[in-house]
Design a protein around this motif. Sequence first.
Motif, PDB file in Angstrom:
ATOM      1  N   ARG A 148      43.072  -1.034 -17.553  1.00 11.71           N
ATOM      2  CA  ARG A 148      41.907  -0.776 -18.408  1.00 11.71           C
ATOM      3  C   ARG A 148      42.194   0.362 -19.378  1.00 11.71           C
ATOM      4  NH1 ARG A 148      37.095  -0.906 -13.988  1.00 11.71           N
ATOM      5  NH2 ARG A 148      37.272  -3.113 -13.496  1.00 11.71           N
ATOM      6  N   TRP A 149      42.846   1.406 -18.882  1.00 11.06           N
ATOM      7  CA  TRP A 149      43.156   2.540 -19.747  1.00 11.06           C
ATOM      8  C   TRP A 149      44.160   2.146 -20.827  1.00 11.06           C
ATOM      9  CZ3 TRP A 149      39.979   6.317 -19.846  1.00 11.06           C
ATOM     10  CH2 TRP A 149      39.242   6.640 -18.711  1.00 11.06           C
ATOM     11  N   LEU A 150      45.094   1.320 -20.476  1.00 12.08           N
ATOM     12  CA  LEU A 150      46.079   0.864 -21.456  1.00 12.08           C
ATOM     13  C   LEU A 150      45.403   0.028 -22.540  1.00 12.08           C
ATOM     14  CD1 LEU A 150      49.032   0.632 -22.345  1.00 12.08           C
ATOM     15  CD2 LEU A 150      49.193  -1.400 -20.896  1.00 12.08           C
ATOM     16  N   ILE A 151      44.525  -0.867 -22.148  1.00 13.71           N
ATOM     17  CA  ILE A 151      43.806  -1.696 -23.112  1.00 13.71           C
ATOM     18  C   ILE A 151      42.912  -0.828 -23.988  1.00 13.71           C
ATOM     19  CG2 ILE A 151      42.055  -3.493 -23.351  1.00 13.71           C
ATOM     20  CD1 ILE A 151      43.303  -4.812 -20.866  1.00 13.71           C
ATOM     21  N   LEU A 197      43.363   2.337 -24.733  1.00 15.30           N
ATOM     22  CA  LEU A 197      44.239   3.107 -25.613  1.00 15.30           C
ATOM     23  C   LEU A 197      44.757   2.255 -26.767  1.00 15.30           C
ATOM     24  CD1 LEU A 197      45.693   5.827 -26.033  1.00 15.30           C
ATOM     25  CD2 LEU A 197      47.581   4.867 -24.715  1.00 15.30           C
ATOM     26  N   LEU A 198      45.153   1.028 -26.483  1.00 16.75           N
ATOM     27  CA  LEU A 198      45.620   0.130 -27.540  1.00 16.75           C
ATOM     28  C   LEU A 198      44.502  -0.224 -28.517  1.00 16.75           C
ATOM     29  CD1 LEU A 198      47.958  -2.278 -25.553  1.00 16.75           C
ATOM     30  CD2 LEU A 198      48.608  -0.514 -27.193  1.00 16.75           C
ATOM     31  N   LEU A 199      43.289  -0.395 -28.013  1.00 19.19           N
ATOM     32  CA  LEU A 199      42.152  -0.677 -28.875  1.00 19.19           C
ATOM     33  C   LEU A 199      41.873   0.507 -29.804  1.00 19.19           C
ATOM     34  CD1 LEU A 199      39.883  -2.673 -29.565  1.00 19.19           C
ATOM     35  CD2 LEU A 199      38.479  -1.492 -27.875  1.00 19.19           C
ATOM     36  N   LEU A 200      41.913   1.719 -29.258  1.00 22.92           N
ATOM     37  CA  LEU A 200      41.702   2.911 -30.093  1.00 22.92           C
ATOM     38  C   LEU A 200      42.820   3.068 -31.128  1.00 22.92           C
ATOM     39  CD1 LEU A 200      40.397   5.504 -27.513  1.00 22.92           C
ATOM     40  CD2 LEU A 200      39.137   4.436 -29.386  1.00 22.92           C
ATOM     41  N   ALA A 201      44.050   2.760 -30.748  1.00 21.98           N
ATOM     42  CA  ALA A 201      45.167   2.849 -31.693  1.00 21.98           C
ATOM     43  C   ALA A 201      45.003   1.834 -32.815  1.00 21.98           C
ATOM     44  CB  ALA A 201      46.487   2.638 -30.958  1.00 21.98           C
ATOM     45  N   ASN A 202      44.535   0.632 -32.500  1.00 19.48           N
ATOM     46  CA  ASN A 202      44.311  -0.379 -33.531  1.00 19.48           C
ATOM     47  C   ASN A 202      43.184   0.021 -34.469  1.00 19.48           C
ATOM     48  OD1 ASN A 202      46.312  -2.252 -33.012  1.00 19.48           O
ATOM     49  ND2 ASN A 202      45.140  -3.201 -31.371  1.00 19.48           N
ATOM     50  N   ILE A 203      42.132   0.592 -33.915  1.00 19.48           N
ATOM     51  CA  ILE A 203      41.015   1.041 -34.765  1.00 19.48           C
ATOM     52  C   ILE A 203      41.482   2.162 -35.691  1.00 19.48           C
ATOM     53  CG2 ILE A 203      38.778   2.215 -34.713  1.00 19.48           C
ATOM     54  CD1 ILE A 203      38.156   0.580 -32.172  1.00 19.48           C
ATOM     55  N   LEU A 204      42.257   3.100 -35.170  1.00 21.78           N
ATOM     56  CA  LEU A 204      42.784   4.187 -35.991  1.00 21.78           C
ATOM     57  C   LEU A 204      43.714   3.663 -37.076  1.00 21.78           C
ATOM     58  CD1 LEU A 204      42.987   7.240 -36.450  1.00 21.78           C
ATOM     59  CD2 LEU A 204      44.961   7.213 -34.909  1.00 21.78           C
ATOM     60  N   ALA A 205      44.566   2.691 -36.756  1.00 25.40           N
ATOM     61  CA  ALA A 205      45.456   2.109 -37.762  1.00 25.40           C
ATOM     62  C   ALA A 205      44.652   1.372 -38.832  1.00 25.40           C
ATOM     63  CB  ALA A 205      46.445   1.160 -37.091  1.00 25.40           C
ATOM     64  N   PHE A 206      43.606   0.673 -38.440  1.00 22.58           N
ATOM     65  CA  PHE A 206      42.766  -0.033 -39.405  1.00 22.58           C
ATOM     66  C   PHE A 206      42.084   0.952 -40.348  1.00 22.58           C
ATOM     67  CE2 PHE A 206      38.601  -1.792 -40.575  1.00 22.58           C
ATOM     68  CZ  PHE A 206      39.020  -2.911 -41.280  1.00 22.58           C
ATOM     69  N   ILE A 207      41.535   2.029 -39.787  1.00 19.22           N
ATOM     70  CA  ILE A 207      40.863   3.028 -40.617  1.00 19.22           C
ATOM     71  C   ILE A 207      41.860   3.708 -41.556  1.00 19.22           C
ATOM     72  CG2 ILE A 207      39.687   5.267 -40.495  1.00 19.22           C
ATOM     73  CD1 ILE A 207      38.324   4.266 -37.945  1.00 19.22           C
ATOM     74  N   THR A 208      43.047   3.974 -41.068  1.00  8.19           N
ATOM     75  CA  THR A 208      44.063   4.604 -41.900  1.00  8.19           C
ATOM     76  C   THR A 208      44.461   3.698 -43.058  1.00  8.19           C
ATOM     77  OG1 THR A 208      44.907   5.785 -39.979  1.00  8.19           O
ATOM     78  CG2 THR A 208      46.352   5.639 -41.869  1.00  8.19           C
ATOM     79  N   MET A 209      44.646   2.420 -42.800  1.00  4.95           N
ATOM     80  CA  MET A 209      45.060   1.505 -43.865  1.00  4.95           C
ATOM     81  C   MET A 209      43.936   1.246 -44.856  1.00  4.95           C
ATOM     82  SD  MET A 209      48.159   1.153 -43.357  1.00  4.95           S
ATOM     83  CE  MET A 209      48.478   0.005 -44.660  1.00  4.95           C
ATOM     84  N   ARG A 210      42.695   1.432 -44.449  1.00  7.26           N
ATOM     85  CA  ARG A 210      41.573   1.267 -45.368  1.00  7.26           C
ATOM     86  C   ARG A 210      41.428   2.454 -46.302  1.00  7.26           C
ATOM     87  NH1 ARG A 210      39.897  -3.507 -46.591  1.00  7.26           N
ATOM     88  NH2 ARG A 210      38.255  -4.282 -45.302  1.00  7.26           N
TER      89      ARG A 210
END
Length: 79
Positions: free
Chosen positions: A3-6, A8-21
């Motif tokens: 659960r923690w890994l999932i 963490l990966l979800l937060l990393a994807n959200i951060l990458a999306f916000i950064t690319m926007r």
Amino acid sequence: MLRWLIALLLLANILAFITMRGLFGPSPAAGPREPNHLGRQVRPDQLRVYPMSAADSTDLAVVGGPAPITPVAASALKQ
């Protein structure tokens, strides 16, 4: 543990999306890659572009066409 890994990966994807926007500013790839390149050109107004003639296009490969069949010679192997 999973659960923690999932999460963490979800937060990393959200951060990458916000950064690319562009939340943190434009990305380095958004600007000109070689800003001094245009200034170093020698007589750019002398560049001429001409259409290709039929004789010039015979050397070019046809994209999407069938591959040419090459003759292959086969023979029996000696033992």
